[in-house]
Each structure stands twice: as C-alpha cells, then as structure tokens.
Design an enzyme around this catalytic site. Structure first.
Site, PDB file in Angstrom:
ATOM      1  N   SER A 295      32.663  34.885   9.381  1.00  3.59           N
ATOM      2  CA  SER A 295      32.838  35.666  10.549  1.00  3.59           C
ATOM      3  C   SER A 295      31.596  36.462  11.007  1.00  3.59           C
ATOM      4  O   SER A 295      31.115  36.853   9.960  1.00  3.59           O
ATOM      5  CB  SER A 295      34.092  36.387  10.403  1.00  3.59           C
ATOM      6  OG  SER A 295      33.770  37.954  10.685  1.00  3.59           O
ATOM      7  N   LYS A 296      31.450  36.513  12.259  1.00  2.97           N
ATOM      8  CA  LYS A 296      29.940  37.050  12.875  1.00  2.97           C
ATOM      9  C   LYS A 296      30.302  38.457  12.456  1.00  2.97           C
ATOM     10  O   LYS A 296      29.094  39.287  12.218  1.00  2.97           O
ATOM     11  CB  LYS A 296      30.234  36.637  14.233  1.00  2.97           C
ATOM     12  CG  LYS A 296      29.020  37.277  15.109  1.00  2.97           C
ATOM     13  CD  LYS A 296      28.952  36.833  16.352  1.00  2.97           C
ATOM     14  CE  LYS A 296      27.912  37.339  17.221  1.00  2.97           C
ATOM     15  NZ  LYS A 296      27.846  37.217  18.666  1.00  2.97           N
ATOM     16  N   ARG A 297      31.717  39.214  12.663  1.00  3.09           N
ATOM     17  CA  ARG A 297      31.648  40.577  12.634  1.00  3.09           C
ATOM     18  C   ARG A 297      31.514  40.936  11.193  1.00  3.09           C
ATOM     19  O   ARG A 297      30.754  42.080  10.807  1.00  3.09           O
ATOM     20  CB  ARG A 297      33.155  40.920  12.935  1.00  3.09           C
ATOM     21  CG  ARG A 297      33.116  42.398  13.559  1.00  3.09           C
ATOM     22  CD  ARG A 297      34.383  42.504  14.126  1.00  3.09           C
ATOM     23  NE  ARG A 297      35.532  41.790  13.602  1.00  3.09           N
ATOM     24  CZ  ARG A 297      36.288  42.129  12.727  1.00  3.09           C
ATOM     25  NH1 ARG A 297      36.227  43.231  12.210  1.00  3.09           N
ATOM     26  NH2 ARG A 297      37.245  41.515  12.372  1.00  3.09           N
ATOM     27  N   LYS A 298      31.877  40.095  10.098  1.00  2.00           N
ATOM     28  CA  LYS A 298      32.158  40.680   8.712  1.00  2.00           C
ATOM     29  C   LYS A 298      30.955  40.174   7.747  1.00  2.00           C
ATOM     30  O   LYS A 298      30.724  40.765   6.863  1.00  2.00           O
ATOM     31  CB  LYS A 298      33.529  39.969   8.154  1.00  2.00           C
ATOM     32  CG  LYS A 298      34.893  40.707   8.670  1.00  2.00           C
ATOM     33  CD  LYS A 298      35.929  40.396   7.878  1.00  2.00           C
ATOM     34  CE  LYS A 298      37.224  40.570   8.789  1.00  2.00           C
ATOM     35  NZ  LYS A 298      38.059  39.594   8.143  1.00  2.00           N
TER      36      LYS A 298
END
Ligand code: GLU
Length: 549
Positions: A295-298
């Site tokens: 994931s881009k966020r994590k």
C-alpha cells in the site's frame, strides 16, 4: 432524432476529420510476424511504483524478445492528479532499471509516428469517435448532477442492487430530442455516455494471457466516455489509443480486470480489433498474520523512488522482479549468474496467476550477492552515482581520494581474499558503513568489555610497539605480546581449558584495538584497516581512544 446534428452540437470540435483519416494516419505497423507491440501507460501523478515496474519489465521483455517494440504513453486525462515533472520522474525511475522505450512521450531519437503520446493532446481523435458513436445512437448526453448520481447510488445500495448508471436507472438514456435541447439551452453541463448494448445475463469466456480462460459478464453500464470538459475517461481513451497506436498486447495490473467488460464492449462498438490482454497479479507482503497488497500509505518500498534513494542496485531489483514474474527464472539464474538478463527467455505463460509475495529481505539478499560480483572500480562508480544524488556533503567528499576509497572497497568486498565478502546491501548502507575510515564521520562510541584501566594499559602498550611497516604476522605477534604482557591468554587451547585463569584472551585484546581504531566490534581485517588508515591516522586514533579513558 437527428443524431448527426446532435453529434455536432454535443462535441463541437473543428479539428475532427473523417474516421478513415485516422486509420490512414496510424497504419498497421510493419513488423515481423509474432512481434508484439506493448506499452506502459502511467498517469503522471508523480508516484511511480513497484507495480509499474513489475508490468514494465514484463511488457519490455515480451516486446523486445518478440522483435516488437514498447512505447510510453502518458495518461493525463485526470488533471486533478497531474503533478509537474511527473513524466521525468517516470523516465528517470525506469531508466534506473534499464527499461528501454522505443517510442513515446519524450523519447528522443524515436520516429514517434503514432503520437502524440500525451492523451490530452489527442482530444481530436476521441472527439471524432465520440461523435461517431452518437451518430450511431450508441452514445448520448447525460445531464445528471453529482448529487443525482450519489442519490442513485444510495437508492441502489438500499435496494441491494448493483450500483451504477444502467438500464432502468440510466435516467438520461432515453431523453427525447426536445428534452436534450432544452437541457442544452438551459446551459446544463453534460457528459457523453455509452449506450450499452450488453446484458449481465450473458457470460463469455475470455482468454487472458496470464490468467488463462476466465468468465466475463457482459457490460451493461452506460459508462462515461467523455467528461463534461470533453476529456475522455480512461476506458474510452484506452480503446482508442491502443487501437491507433497498434498495441497488440496489454499487460496491466489486475485491478483493471473489473473494467474488462467495459473495454470489450468499447472495442466492439468502435469496430476495433482488441489487443490481447494479460492481467498481472498484484504485489503482496506479509504483515503480521495477514497477507495484503502493498500500500502506498503503509509501505515506502512501494515507491520506485525508495530504491533509488536507498541505493538498491538496480540489477538486483530487476533480478528479484524477474524471480517474481517468471516461475522458472530463479533456476535459470542460478545456472547462468553471469549471463545478461536479456538472454533469459521470458514467457507470459509462466507469469503468476495470483498475488506475488514481495519480501524486502529477499531483495536485500539478492542485492548483497549482486554487489559481491562487482569489481572495486564498478562499486566505486555505483557508490559515486548514488552519493552524488543522495549523499551528504561529507559522503560526497569520500570520493575525493579515489585510491584511498578503492583500498577500502577492496577490503570490504574481500577482493583478493579467500572469499568475497557480502557486507554491502545498498549504496546508502555501504557508504554509511565505511564512514569510520574518514575522520569527518569517525564518531566512535567506545564500548569495551573490560575496565578502563586494563584497556588503557593495553592500548598504550600496543601503541608503543606499533610499527606501520610490520606485515600482518609481525603485527599480530605484537598484539599477542601486548596480550601476554597483561596476563591475557595467547594460547587458545590453554584458555579454553580454563578461562577463569585469565582476564581474557588475545582476541579480546584485538577487539579493544578494533574498537579504539574503528569504533566498531565487527570489521574486516584490522591489520589491513590500519594499513589503509595509515600510520598517522592509526596512531592518532589510538591516542584519541586512550585519552577518552
Ligand atoms: N493509466 C493507467 C494506470 O496508470 C494504465 C493502465 C493500463 O495499463 O492500461 O494504471
């Protein structure tokens, strides 16, 4: 209804030419039989990620291996997500991994006969085909507002119906001519929607080049093809561009599988032959007890920039990607470690059907192995390039004295030794790990396992005896003599027989010297380090360590 007139009113574009003009402008490519035309079609969001690289490698391999070509198309239809410099970011990131485009956006030296390769510059073509669909009664204007559409979605959700704009829910699908012109006269904004001919009762078998035969449900959604500003949606632009750029094979992420029915219908209504498709599995990771998509966020490791910043050796990343992409690559590579990667016979049939497990530790291991194959000169260049872009000023300074640095690299890479060392994982880690060779970054936190007085006596004793001219064995004799003079065991057998009879042994003494000169307990050969540091620096470091006690 006068569809011809309506088409002109709804899509006013003076540049639009008759359709056969575009067919003639972008003729079938003259390529050998079996040659594949592939593409990478990123959106210029500034975020280029591992998933892009994953499909880029597959597309690149298949294109070039088959005698075909790969081009770069920039899908900039969504202005909100556009970021300045994003195309350069894409190109730089892919260049680092040696992905070669034969034509496309900003690809210099190419004929670029199928361009423009920025979708925004191709408006005329999309308009020509949107008009054509309107003329045929296969597309219509929709005046629904955002609020109306979200109310529809809520109603459908409440009724447990499939959400979207279709069949009975497609409010503008059957507007009369009067209603359409009244809306236009009232200045209402509109989008152009496909008048879907599909029925979700109908299933078809679709051959996916990666996943094999899959069952696809016909599309019945009246999807938007042109947005209110006349810019196409991804779906419409995809069909038109891949037709006119004469793409033969689309390898893209499996997140697009859900849109496949739309694409099949669009190619049908446009009268275009479909390219082959391969939907590539997603990259996943183990996170605690679960396995999930990167994931881009994590996960910082999703961004390709991460690999450049950390200084991953690009070949290592490529080797790992190939390992994940083709099930027989690992075995081939084990047998052919020196062979150029291009010689591996990449096969779309050997691509994974479901999620590939990405493990940064595995990549680090591959990286260590790959870096251990470099010569000191090659390593120097690799580290230099990284430091130039990402290093601190002090780290850049490491490269001022090439001879000194080459000596360090030879030692740390075990060149000339019995076995190559695998100390380096990334350029960043390598540059940081040699910091102790440079006074500017030598900031030891001396940690000894003996009391200060003992260490002080031992360091002082050795310092007096130290002679830079000593070879390795004479040097070690002096370490032993220092040990013996302080009651430390020099005979390891005797020490092991009764460790309590001694304060320690010769390797404890060597460790004190190591900590004093490098600040570390674990380094390559200490005699060589002292040789590289030189007489003055070695003595100064011993002195500094003594006075710190
Ligand atoms: N612009 C799309 C993306 O960035 C391209 C998908 C495709 O390859 O067709 O995901």
């Amino acid at each position: 209804m006068d569809w011809n007139k309506l088409a002109d009113v709804l899509v006013p574009d003076e540049n639009v030419k008759p359709l056969d003009y575009y067919e003639a402008l972008y003729p079938e490519r003259d390529l050998p039989k079996g040659a594949q035309v592939t593409r990478l079609a990123p959106s210029p969001t500034g975020f280029i990620h591992l998933g892009n690289l994953f499909v880029a490698i597959a597309n690149e391999r298949i294109a070039h291996q088959s005698g075909g070509l790969m081009y770069l198309r920039i899908e900039d239809t969504d202005l909100k997500r556009k970021v300045d410099g994003a195309v350069d970011a894409v190109k730089n990131a892919l260049r680092y991994f040696d992905i070669r485009f034969d034509e496309g956006a900003e690809i210099e030296g190419a004929e670029n006969a199928y361009g423009p390769y920025y979708q925004r510059e191709r408006a005329e073509i999309y308009h020509a085909y949107a008009k054509e669909l309107i003329r045929q009664g296969l597309a219509y204007p929709c005046f629904c507002t955002e609020d109306e559409l979200s109310a529809l979605r809520e109603k459908q959700t409440a009724e447990k119906k499939i959400t979207g704009y279709y069949g009975e829910y497609a409010a503008c699908r059957n507007l009369s001519e009067e209603e359409i012109y009244a809306n236009l006269a009232a200045g209402k904004p509109y989008v152009i929607r496909l008048r879907s001919q599909g029925n979700t009762e109908n299933k078809l078998t679709f051959r996916d080049e990666i996943k094999g035969d899959i069952t696809v449900t016909e599309n019945d959604q009246d999807v938007v093809i042109l947005k209110s500003d006349g810019i196409p949606t991804y779906h419409f632009a995809h069909a038109i561009d891949d037709h006119f750029m004469r793409t033969t094979l689309v390898i893209r992420g499996e997140e697009w599988l859900a849109s496949l029915p739309i694409h099949i219908e669009l190619f049908n209504v446009l009268g275009f032959r479909r390219p082959k498709y391969g939907h590539n599995c997603s990259l996943q990771k183990i996170d605690g007890d679960t396995r999930r998509k990167l994931s881009k966020r994590k996960d910082p490791e999703l961004s390709l920039e991460f690999y450049r910043q950390e200084g991953y050796y690009s070949r290592a990343v490529k080797v790992y990607m190939l390992t994940l992409l083709n099930s027989n690559f690992e075995e081939w590579y084990m047998k052919n470690p020196e062979t150029p990667l291009e010689e591996f016979k990449f096969s779309i049939g050997k691509m994974g059907k479901s999620g590939a497990l990405f493990d940064l530790n595995k990549l680090s291991d591959i990286s260590k192995n790959e870096l251990a194959k470099l010569s000191a000169e090659e390593m120097y260049d690799f580290l230099f390039d990284w430091a130039e872009e990402f290093g601190t000023d002090v780290q850049k300074g490491y490269f001022a004295d090439k001879e000194y640095l080459l000596k360090i690299l030879n030692l740390c890479m075990g060149i000339g030794g019995k076995k190559r060392r695998k100390d380096f994982t990334t350029a960043k880690q390598a540059v940081e790990s040699i910091g102790y060779f440079f006074d500017e970054t030598f900031a030891p936190e001396y940690a000894y396992r003996f009391d200060d007085a003992t260490v002080k006596t031992i360091l002082s004793g050795f310092k007096v005896a130290y002679d830079y001219a000593d070879d390795c064995s004479a040097w070690f004799d002096k370490v032993k003599a220092t040990a013996a003079a302080n009651g430390f065991a020099t005979d390891m057998k005797a020490y092991k027989a009764d460790p309590t009879a001694f304060p320690g042994n010769v390797s404890d003494v060597a460790e004190m010297l190591r900590v004093a000169t490098t600040g570390l307990t674990n380094t390559p050969d200490l005699w060589t380090i002292m040789q590289i540091l030189g007489k003055e620096r070695t003595l100064a470091r011993l002195e500094k360590a003594i006075s710190a006690l």
